[in-house]
Design a protein around this motif. Structure first.
Motif, short mmCIF file in Angstrom:
data_model
loop_
_atom_site.label_atom_id
_atom_site.label_comp_id
_atom_site.label_asym_id
_atom_site.label_seq_id
_atom_site.Cartn_x
_atom_site.Cartn_y
_atom_site.Cartn_z
N ILE A 220 0.84 -1.20 0.00
CA ILE A 220 0.00 0.00 0.00
C ILE A 220 0.87 1.26 0.00
CG2 ILE A 220 -1.68 1.33 1.36
CD1 ILE A 220 -2.84 -1.38 2.28
N ALA A 221 1.92 1.22 0.82
CA ALA A 221 2.80 2.39 0.90
C ALA A 221 3.41 2.70 -0.47
CB ALA A 221 3.89 2.16 1.94
N ARG A 222 3.83 1.66 -1.17
CA ARG A 222 4.46 1.88 -2.49
C ARG A 222 3.45 2.42 -3.49
NH1 ARG A 222 8.67 -2.45 -4.80
NH2 ARG A 222 8.87 -0.78 -6.35
N MET A 223 2.24 1.85 -3.47
CA MET A 223 1.21 2.30 -4.41
C MET A 223 0.82 3.75 -4.12
SD MET A 223 0.65 0.00 -6.64
CE MET A 223 -0.97 -0.05 -7.42
N ARG A 224 0.69 4.09 -2.85
CA ARG A 224 0.37 5.47 -2.46
C ARG A 224 1.41 6.43 -2.98
NH1 ARG A 224 -2.85 4.81 2.46
NH2 ARG A 224 -4.88 4.39 1.53
N LYS B 28 -7.00 3.93 -2.82
CA LYS B 28 -7.33 2.59 -2.34
C LYS B 28 -8.08 1.80 -3.41
CE LYS B 28 -8.85 0.08 1.67
NZ LYS B 28 -9.67 0.03 2.87
N ALA B 29 -9.04 2.47 -4.07
CA ALA B 29 -9.83 1.79 -5.10
C ALA B 29 -8.91 1.27 -6.20
CB ALA B 29 -10.86 2.76 -5.68
N ALA B 30 -7.97 2.11 -6.62
CA ALA B 30 -7.06 1.73 -7.69
C ALA B 30 -6.21 0.53 -7.29
CB ALA B 30 -6.18 2.90 -8.08
N LEU B 31 -5.73 0.54 -6.07
CA LEU B 31 -4.84 -0.57 -5.71
C LEU B 31 -5.60 -1.87 -5.49
CD1 LEU B 31 -4.37 -1.17 -2.35
CD2 LEU B 31 -3.41 1.09 -2.53
N THR B 32 -6.85 -1.78 -5.05
CA THR B 32 -7.67 -3.00 -4.96
C THR B 32 -7.90 -3.55 -6.37
OG1 THR B 32 -8.88 -1.71 -3.33
CG2 THR B 32 -9.66 -3.94 -3.72
N TYR C 15 -6.01 -3.20 -8.98
CA TYR C 15 -4.79 -3.85 -9.47
C TYR C 15 -4.67 -5.27 -8.93
CZ TYR C 15 -2.55 -0.20 -12.15
OH TYR C 15 -2.24 0.68 -13.13
N LEU C 16 -5.08 -5.43 -7.67
CA LEU C 16 -4.97 -6.75 -7.04
C LEU C 16 -5.91 -7.75 -7.69
CD1 LEU C 16 -4.60 -6.26 -3.19
CD2 LEU C 16 -2.98 -7.28 -4.78
N THR C 17 -7.17 -7.31 -7.93
CA THR C 17 -8.14 -8.27 -8.48
C THR C 17 -7.88 -8.55 -9.96
OG1 THR C 17 -9.61 -6.35 -8.60
CG2 THR C 17 -10.09 -7.95 -6.89
N GLU C 18 -7.40 -7.51 -10.66
CA GLU C 18 -7.14 -7.67 -12.10
C GLU C 18 -5.83 -8.42 -12.36
OE1 GLU C 18 -9.19 -6.04 -14.75
OE2 GLU C 18 -10.43 -6.40 -12.95
N PHE C 19 -4.98 -8.48 -11.32
CA PHE C 19 -3.62 -8.97 -11.54
C PHE C 19 -3.60 -10.43 -11.97
CE2 PHE C 19 0.35 -10.87 -10.02
CZ PHE C 19 1.25 -10.06 -10.68
N LYS C 20 -2.91 -10.68 -13.05
CA LYS C 20 -2.69 -12.07 -13.47
C LYS C 20 -1.21 -12.36 -13.45
CE LYS C 20 -6.75 -12.78 -16.38
NZ LYS C 20 -7.24 -11.37 -16.49
#
Lengths: 232, 122
Positions: free
Chosen positions: B98-102, B108-112, B114-119
Motif C-alpha cells: 500500500i505504501a508503495r502504491m500510495r 485505495k480503489a485503484a490498488l484494490t 490492481y490486485l483483483t485484475e492482476f494475473k
C-alpha cells in the motif's frame, strides 16, 4: 572476563610524537573486535604493545590478568602487518618451525587451511604471490589455539573469495574463551563478523561499542559511520 | 556465500527476520530443527554472538523453543503462534504494498483494482 585490559595506556616515540594517548580499554573473551582508524591513528602501536613488541611510555596493559611477557606471548597469536617468516623457507618447513615454536599449534588445522586455499606447501615462500604470502601467514596465526588473536591488517592484499574464506575461518575458529582483534580500514568487508568496534583517532580512544549499537543509534553501517567520523 | 544485510538496521534483527520468513514459508517446518548458532553464523558470514542474539529474540516471542539439556532449538509447532506469524508477515507485506502504491499516487480503489485484475505473468 577481561582478556585484554589497558589503563591510561600511552606510547610516545621520542618527545614529540605521541602515538597512543591515555587509552583505557576492556576487552572481554569470546568477542571479535574491529580496531579501526585512519592511517597513523595508532592501531599498529596498540597491537604491538599487546604483542609485547613495544613497552608503554605510561599506563598499563594486561592480557588475561598477566603483565606482558613470555606468559602472555604463549597465549597471544599475533599477525604483524609485515612479513614475519623466513622467506627462503618452504611453506611446509615454516609450518614445522611454528609447531616447534608454539605448544598450541595445530598441524592438521594448518594443512587443512592450506588445502582449502589451494596453496602448494612445497613452494618456497618468497616465490609466492603477495596475496598467497599473506594467506600463508594468516594460516600460521590461525592454526594456534590462542586466547587472543591480534591481526594487523589481515585482509588487505587477498582477493575477495579468499577474504570470505579467511573471515569464515575466523568465525568457525571462534570460541567463548578467545577473542580476535582485527585492525583494518576495510570495514565494510568485515563489519558483519564483528561484535564490537573500537575507533581510534589521533592516538585517542574515540569509541568502543557494539556494531549493532552503532547501527541502532546512528542508523547507518559501521563503515558509513566511520566515513562520517573520519571525514577528510 | 554470505547473506546480504541492509545498512542502518542491527544485523541481529535482520537475521531474526530472515529466520521468521523461513519459518513462515515452511523452509523451516513446524517442529523442525533450527541449525546451530555456528552453522547459521558460517552461512550468514556473521558473528556467532549476533546469531545468538537473533535466536534469543525469536525465543522470547516463543517462535523458537530450545530443548532442555542438549541446547538444540526447534521451530515451535503451536498452530496459534505460527498463524500469528503468518498474519504478521502478511500484514507487513500488505503495508509495504500500500505504501508503495500510495507513493506512486494510486488511491485505495485503484490498488484494490490492481490486485483483483492482476494475473501472474508466465
Amino acid at each position: 572476563m577481561a582478556i585484554l585490559e589497558t589503563v591510561g595506556l600511552t606510547k610516545a616515540y621520542g618527545k614529540k610524537k605521541i602515538a597512543l594517548d591515555d587509552v583505557s580499554l576492556n576487552i572481554e573473551s569470546g568477542k571479535i573486535i574491529g580496531l579501526c582508524g585512519p592511517n597513523g591513528s595508532g592501531k599498529t602501536t596498540l597491537i604491538k604493545l599487546a604483542a609485547g613488541l613495544l613497552t608503554p611510555t605510561a599506563g598499563s596493559i594486561t592480557i588475561d590478568g598477566m603483565n606482558i611477557g613470555p606468559d602472555t606471548k604463549a597465549v597471544v597469536s599475533y599477525l604483524p602487518d609485515k612479513t614475519f617468516v623466513p622467506e627462503y623457507m618452504k611453506v611446509f618447513a615454516i609450518i614445522d618451525f611454528f609447531r616447534e615454536f608454539y605448544a598450541d599449534f595445530d598441524m592438521n588445522a594448518a594443512y587443512e587451511m592450506l588445502k582449502r586455499l589451494d596453496i602448494d606447501g612445497s613452494e618456497t615462500f618468497k616465490t609466492l604471490s603477495k596475496g598467497t604470502q599473506e594467506k600463508v601467514q594468516l594460516v600460521l596465526i590461525m592454526s594456534r589455539k590462542a586466547k587472543l588473536y591480534l591481526l594487523d591488517e589481515p585482509i588487505g592484499g587477498v582477493d575477495p573469495a579468499a577474504r570470505d574464506y579467511i573471515l569464515n575461518t575466523i568465525i568457525s575458529n571462534y570460541n567463548a574463551d578467545s577473542s580476535v582483534i582485527i585492525s583494518t580500514h576495510l570495514i565494510s568487508d568485515i563489519e558483519n563478523t564483528l561484535d564490537e568496534v573500537i575507533f581510534i583517532k589521533y592516538g585517542k580512544l574515540f569509541l568502543h561499542s557494539t556494531s549493532d549499537e552503532i547501527r541502532e543509534t546512528h542508523g547507518m553501517s559501521v563503515d558509513a559511520y566511520f566515513r562520517e567520523v573520519f571525514k577528510c | 556465500m554470505s547473506w546480504k544485510f541492509d545498512d542502518g538496521t542491527p544485523i541481529y534483527l535482520q537475521i531474526a527476520e530472515r529466520i521468521r520468513t523461513q519459518i513462515a514459508s515452511g523452509e523451516l517446518p513446524p517442529g523442525g530443527k533450527i541449525p546451530t548458532v555456528r552453522e547459521i553464523a558460517e552461512t550468514a558470514g556473521v558473528n556467532p554472538n549476533t546469531v545468538q542474539r537473533a535466536l534469543s529474540e525469536l525465543e522470547s516471542s516463543a517462535l523458537v523453543a530450545s530443548e532442555r539439556g542438549n541446547g538444540g532449538r526447534f521451530v515451535n509447532d503451536n498452530p496459534d503462534i505460527l498463524n500469528k506469524l503468518n498474519h504478521d508477515l502478511a500484514r507487513g507485506a500488505t503495508v509495504d504494498y500500500i505504501a508503495r502504491m500510495r507513493k506512486l499516487g494510486f488511491d485505495k480503489a485503484a490498488l484494490t483494482n490492481y490486485l483483483t485484475e492482476f494475473k501472474e505473468e508466465k
